[in-house]
Enzyme design. Structure first.
Site, PDB file in Angstrom:
ATOM      1  N   GLY A  92       0.813  -1.208   0.000  1.00 36.60           N
ATOM      2  CA  GLY A  92       0.000   0.000   0.000  1.00 36.60           C
ATOM      3  C   GLY A  92       0.844   1.254   0.000  1.00 36.60           C
ATOM      4  N   ASP A 315       0.204   0.271  13.055  1.00 42.23           N
ATOM      5  CA  ASP A 315       0.661  -1.021  12.547  1.00 42.23           C
ATOM      6  C   ASP A 315       0.954  -2.017  13.663  1.00 42.23           C
ATOM      7  OD1 ASP A 315       0.453  -0.417   9.856  1.00 42.23           O
ATOM      8  OD2 ASP A 315       2.496   0.358   9.724  1.00 42.23           O
TER       9      ASP A 315
END
EC number: 2.5.1.19
Length: 440
Positions: A92, A315
């Site tokens: 991404g 994350d």
């Protein structure tokens, strides 16, 4: 309480290079005329896909040795249109940042694509502001998703107030402005990661910092290449931080980790839960803060995680949730709706897997919570310890797979993770390194 069983070897370890910086080193090498050199490059699928994409645009790549690469670019204005689609796999970061850069290159026509997981991820967040700069970019998938069709052109100066705290959106627009030699004024509501700004400054450029959340850049830009040293990725180190603080005995010294202040939220969160983690040998390298992290066995407790911390731990929330299972009082994460736009819907994936384990989890639109009182956690653990082959779904997500491998190691439960190959996108050798830390 869940009994601590895992004994670690007291040893030094290193984790792979920072993924965010590895991507950016390729992008700035492509923009810069002449030679650039990178050491510590993360040789995982995501950044290697970004490297492969820019090789198709005319960036010359030479591997010197593992983790060390030399690049030579003809300069941004002499890059060429690729004759095939640029495949970013699951990256991404790679596709969003590259889209910005390519949008600002007149004469470059390219289609950026990826795997099925990437094709589901939102791209409207970059398409809208890029279009306002005059870019020609279209999401060919449903709901403005990849593939992205781009026709590069000269862009106009732009002022953007981002509705979300996103380093990818910010970096995408910065790279668009830099490649097109135009100005950008950018503001956000919560501070996001600043790796792009640091690398930009390291190359000799100036940023007008109006406030911590508001800045301007304007040409001319210095793009002469440089030598980048990529530190270890704190997002990868996070798995071993949790392993280290929840072990029964042993200390891990995780060497040469990037400690960018916008990335150290995982340290703040774990330490607020009672984790004993020591920072050693702190220093500055190539514009980034670097240091070593030493873990000590700790007793964790529930801690409130403020909204302001979420962008810097986004994350790490899956592995932080694993730590929460072993914490007195449980775990709660809120204001984290961005988790639904990651490699998988990480709110759904963590909730569904925890429920598979029999943990009572409350799901919200922006997070989840579960009770971690000693009695309930102990009851769940006691029941599960007699169950064979407990299924865990990775949902094609590397961080979900790694988080539950750590959970499996700490709990001793017979977890059967459906697929772990996704780990190669960010952490080659993860399972081997994990095994090497265990003192049988």
């Amino acid at each position: 309480m869940i009994p601590k069983k895992t004994k670690l070897k007291s040893r030094e370890i290193e984790v792979p290079g920072d993924k965010s910086l590895s991507h950016r080193s390729v992008l700035f090498a492509a923009l810069s005329k002449g030679k650039s050199k990178v050491t510590g490059f993360l040789e995982a699928e995501d950044p290697l896909n970004t490297m492969s994409a820019f090789a198709k645009l005319g960036l010359k790549v030479q591997k010197v040795k593992p983790g060390e690469y030399e690049f030579e670019s003809p300069g941004k204005n002499k890059l060429v249109s690729p004759n095939v689609d640029l495949d970013f796999g699951n990256a991404g970061t790679g596709i969003r940042l590259s889209a910005g850069l390519i949008c600002g290159l007149p004469g470059i026509n390219a289609t950026l694509t990826g795997d099925n997981s990437l094709k589901k991820r939102p791209m409207g967040r970059i398409i809208k502001p890029l279009s306002s700069m005059g870019a020609s970019i279209v999401g060919l998938g449903e709901k403005e998703t990849a593939p992205l069709k781009i026709e590069g052109k000269k862009l106009k100066g732009f002022r953007y107030e981002s509705p979300i705290a996103s380093a990818q959106v910010k970096s995408c627009l910065m790279l668009a402005a830099i490649s097109s030699e135009t100005d950008l004024e950018y503001s956000e509501n919560i501070l996001s990661r600043d790796h792009t700004e640091n690398m930009f400054r390291f190359l000799g450029n100036k940023i007008e910092q109006i406030s911590p959340l508001h800045f301007k850049i304007k040409p001319p830009y210095v793009l002469n290449g440089g030598e980048f040293r990529v530190p270890g990725d704190i997002s990868s180190a996070a798995f071993f931080l949790v392993l280290g603080v929840l072990a029964k005995e042993g200390n891990l010294l995780i060497k040469n980790i990037g400690l960018n202040p916008a990335r150290t939220g995982i340290l703040t969160a774990l330490q607020s839960m009672g984790a004993k983690i020591e920072i050693q040998n702190k220093r500055i390298e190539c514009g980034e803060t670097v240091g070593d992290l030493k873990t000590y066995p700790s007793n964790l407790k529930k801690s409130n995680i403020p909204e302001s911390l979420i962008p810097s731990i986004i994350d790490e929330i899956p592995i932080l949730s694993v730590a929460g299972f072993f914490a007195e009082g449980g775990f709660e994460i809120r204001h984290a709706e961005e988790l639904r736009a990651k490699e998988s819907d990480r709110i759904h994936t963590m909730v569904s897997n925890f429920r598979e384990l029999g943990i009572e989890v409350e799901e919200y639109t922006d997070g989840y919570s579960f009770d971690g009182t000693s009695k309930k956690s102990s009851e769940v653990w006691t029941r599960l310890s007699t169950v064979k082959k407990i299924p865990i779904q990775s949902y094609m997500d590397h961080r979900i797979a790694m988080s539950f491998l750590i959970f499996k190691t700490l709990s001793g439960l017979d977890l059967q993770i459906d697929e772990t190959s996704w780990i190669e996108t960010s952490f080659p050798g993860f399972e081997k390194l994990l095994e090497s830390c265990i003192n049988e």
